[in-house]
Design a protein around this motif. Sequence first.
Motif, PDB file in Angstrom:
ATOM      1  N   ASP A 148       0.828  -1.204   0.000  1.00 44.99           N
ATOM      2  CA  ASP A 148       0.000   0.000   0.000  1.00 44.99           C
ATOM      3  C   ASP A 148       0.864   1.258   0.000  1.00 44.99           C
ATOM      4  N   LEU A 149       2.008   1.170   0.668  1.00 43.32           N
ATOM      5  CA  LEU A 149       2.982   2.259   0.665  1.00 43.32           C
ATOM      6  C   LEU A 149       4.371   1.626   0.619  1.00 43.32           C
ATOM      7  N   GLY A 150       5.112   1.897  -0.445  1.00 37.12           N
ATOM      8  CA  GLY A 150       6.463   1.361  -0.600  1.00 37.12           C
ATOM      9  C   GLY A 150       7.487   2.456  -0.326  1.00 37.12           C
ATOM     10  N   ILE A 151       8.386   2.176   0.621  1.00 39.47           N
ATOM     11  CA  ILE A 151       9.405   3.152   1.001  1.00 39.47           C
ATOM     12  C   ILE A 151      10.772   2.599   0.649  1.00 39.47           C
ATOM     13  N   CYS A 152      11.467   3.301  -0.222  1.00 36.09           N
ATOM     14  CA  CYS A 152      12.797   2.901  -0.662  1.00 36.09           C
ATOM     15  C   CYS A 152      13.843   3.595   0.205  1.00 36.09           C
ATOM     16  N   VAL A 153      14.804   2.812   0.689  1.00 33.17           N
ATOM     17  CA  VAL A 153      15.844   3.323   1.578  1.00 33.17           C
ATOM     18  C   VAL A 153      17.161   3.445   0.812  1.00 33.17           C
ATOM     19  N   LEU A 154      17.718   4.648   0.817  1.00 35.36           N
ATOM     20  CA  LEU A 154      19.030   4.890   0.207  1.00 35.36           C
ATOM     21  C   LEU A 154      20.082   4.664   1.291  1.00 35.36           C
ATOM     22  N   GLY A 155      20.475   3.434   1.481  1.00 34.45           N
ATOM     23  CA  GLY A 155      21.392   3.097   2.562  1.00 34.45           C
ATOM     24  C   GLY A 155      22.813   2.887   2.086  1.00 34.45           C
ATOM     25  N   ASP A 156      23.623   2.302   2.966  1.00 39.12           N
ATOM     26  CA  ASP A 156      25.039   2.073   2.698  1.00 39.12           C
ATOM     27  C   ASP A 156      25.274   1.120   1.528  1.00 39.12           C
ATOM     28  N   GLU A 157      24.317   0.253   1.240  1.00 38.06           N
ATOM     29  CA  GLU A 157      24.479  -0.719   0.160  1.00 38.06           C
ATOM     30  C   GLU A 157      23.934  -0.227  -1.174  1.00 38.06           C
ATOM     31  N   GLY A 158      23.449   1.012  -1.209  1.00 31.80           N
ATOM     32  CA  GLY A 158      22.916   1.553  -2.443  1.00 31.80           C
ATOM     33  C   GLY A 158      21.475   1.136  -2.663  1.00 31.80           C
ATOM     34  N   THR A 159      20.953   1.517  -3.824  1.00 28.61           N
ATOM     35  CA  THR A 159      19.561   1.262  -4.160  1.00 28.61           C
ATOM     36  C   THR A 159      19.448   0.858  -5.622  1.00 28.61           C
ATOM     37  N   TRP A 160      18.659  -0.157  -5.891  1.00 27.92           N
ATOM     38  CA  TRP A 160      18.374  -0.594  -7.257  1.00 27.92           C
ATOM     39  C   TRP A 160      17.433   0.427  -7.878  1.00 27.92           C
ATOM     40  N   THR A 161      17.774   0.960  -9.032  1.00 27.81           N
ATOM     41  CA  THR A 161      17.008   2.038  -9.652  1.00 27.81           C
ATOM     42  C   THR A 161      15.553   1.650  -9.906  1.00 27.81           C
ATOM     43  N   LYS A 162      15.299   0.440 -10.378  1.00 32.96           N
ATOM     44  CA  LYS A 162      13.918   0.017 -10.638  1.00 32.96           C
ATOM     45  C   LYS A 162      13.110  -0.064  -9.348  1.00 32.96           C
ATOM     46  N   THR A 163      13.763  -0.418  -8.252  1.00 30.78           N
ATOM     47  CA  THR A 163      13.078  -0.440  -6.961  1.00 30.78           C
ATOM     48  C   THR A 163      12.719   0.979  -6.545  1.00 30.78           C
ATOM     49  N   LEU A 164      13.651   1.888  -6.716  1.00 32.50           N
ATOM     50  CA  LEU A 164      13.393   3.295  -6.410  1.00 32.50           C
ATOM     51  C   LEU A 164      12.198   3.810  -7.216  1.00 32.50           C
ATOM     52  N   LEU A 165      12.171   3.492  -8.498  1.00 34.61           N
ATOM     53  CA  LEU A 165      11.100   3.976  -9.374  1.00 34.61           C
ATOM     54  C   LEU A 165       9.750   3.333  -9.066  1.00 34.61           C
ATOM     55  N   ASN A 166       9.755   2.185  -8.402  1.00 40.94           N
ATOM     56  CA  ASN A 166       8.512   1.507  -8.041  1.00 40.94           C
ATOM     57  C   ASN A 166       8.093   1.762  -6.600  1.00 40.94           C
ATOM     58  N   SER A 167       8.752   2.710  -5.940  1.00 48.11           N
ATOM     59  CA  SER A 167       8.396   3.056  -4.567  1.00 48.11           C
ATOM     60  C   SER A 167       7.532   4.315  -4.563  1.00 48.11           C
ATOM     61  N   ASP A 168       6.909   4.566  -3.430  1.00 47.24           N
ATOM     62  CA  ASP A 168       6.100   5.773  -3.261  1.00 47.24           C
ATOM     63  C   ASP A 168       6.895   6.899  -2.612  1.00 47.24           C
ATOM     64  N   ILE A 169       7.797   6.526  -1.717  1.00 46.88           N
ATOM     65  CA  ILE A 169       8.608   7.488  -0.968  1.00 46.88           C
ATOM     66  C   ILE A 169      10.044   6.982  -0.959  1.00 46.88           C
ATOM     67  N   VAL A 170      10.987   7.912  -0.982  1.00 44.76           N
ATOM     68  CA  VAL A 170      12.408   7.582  -0.859  1.00 44.76           C
ATOM     69  C   VAL A 170      12.956   8.321   0.357  1.00 44.76           C
ATOM     70  N   VAL A 171      13.704   7.599   1.199  1.00 45.49           N
ATOM     71  CA  VAL A 171      14.332   8.207   2.371  1.00 45.49           C
ATOM     72  C   VAL A 171      15.838   7.960   2.315  1.00 45.49           C
ATOM     73  N   LYS A 172      16.595   8.840   2.960  1.00 40.22           N
ATOM     74  CA  LYS A 172      18.051   8.725   2.884  1.00 40.22           C
ATOM     75  C   LYS A 172      18.626   7.639   3.789  1.00 40.22           C
ATOM     76  N   ASN A 173      17.854   7.228   4.801  1.00 44.18           N
ATOM     77  CA  ASN A 173      18.293   6.127   5.663  1.00 44.18           C
ATOM     78  C   ASN A 173      17.082   5.541   6.377  1.00 44.18           C
ATOM     79  N   ILE A 174      17.244   4.381   6.959  1.00 49.89           N
ATOM     80  CA  ILE A 174      16.122   3.671   7.569  1.00 49.89           C
ATOM     81  C   ILE A 174      15.533   4.432   8.747  1.00 49.89           C
ATOM     82  N   ASP A 175      16.354   5.095   9.546  1.00 45.64           N
ATOM     83  CA  ASP A 175      15.814   5.816  10.693  1.00 45.64           C
ATOM     84  C   ASP A 175      14.859   6.924  10.253  1.00 45.64           C
TER      85      ASP A 175
END
Length: 149
Positions: free
Chosen positions: A104-131
């Motif tokens: 219902d809500l997909g949150i993509c985390v830009l963490g230390d391991e990076g982010t898969w671009t297609k996952t980012l594009l299929n998320s609703d929100i992007v955050v710079k870290n999990i906290d």
Amino acid sequence: MIIIFDLNGTIATDGIIKDSTKKRIKELRKYHEIFILSADTFGTLKDIEEELGIKGIKVDKEKYGSEKIAKNEILKEIREKYKNEKIIAFGNGANDELLLKNADLGICVLGDEGTWTKTLLNSDIVVKNIDDGLDLILKEKRLKATIRE
């Protein structure tokens, strides 16, 4: 509400969760059902499950042909079990693409391991870290401000 986390790259780096993240997850579990989905690359899923008091599910890529499909099927099973609950999913990797897309809500985390671009594009929100992502739920006015149109 149901919260689903990917483990490595999302709430953990190299299989280790920061204390600040553990504290936030423990607070969230008081009010929400929480699941961790993981291929368990570092063999820490069971320990994390016990320490945080939440349900860990090992992803069986052999059963479904890929981790991406396996996580999506687990999402469907959870949705079926908790029919009236909204589901928030957190992830970062290629295997989280469908999970974030179909929650219902997909949150993509830009963490230390990076982010898969297609996952980012299929998320609703992007955050710079999990906290920061966890704080969107703990401090709901932040989430309201982010999704308000």
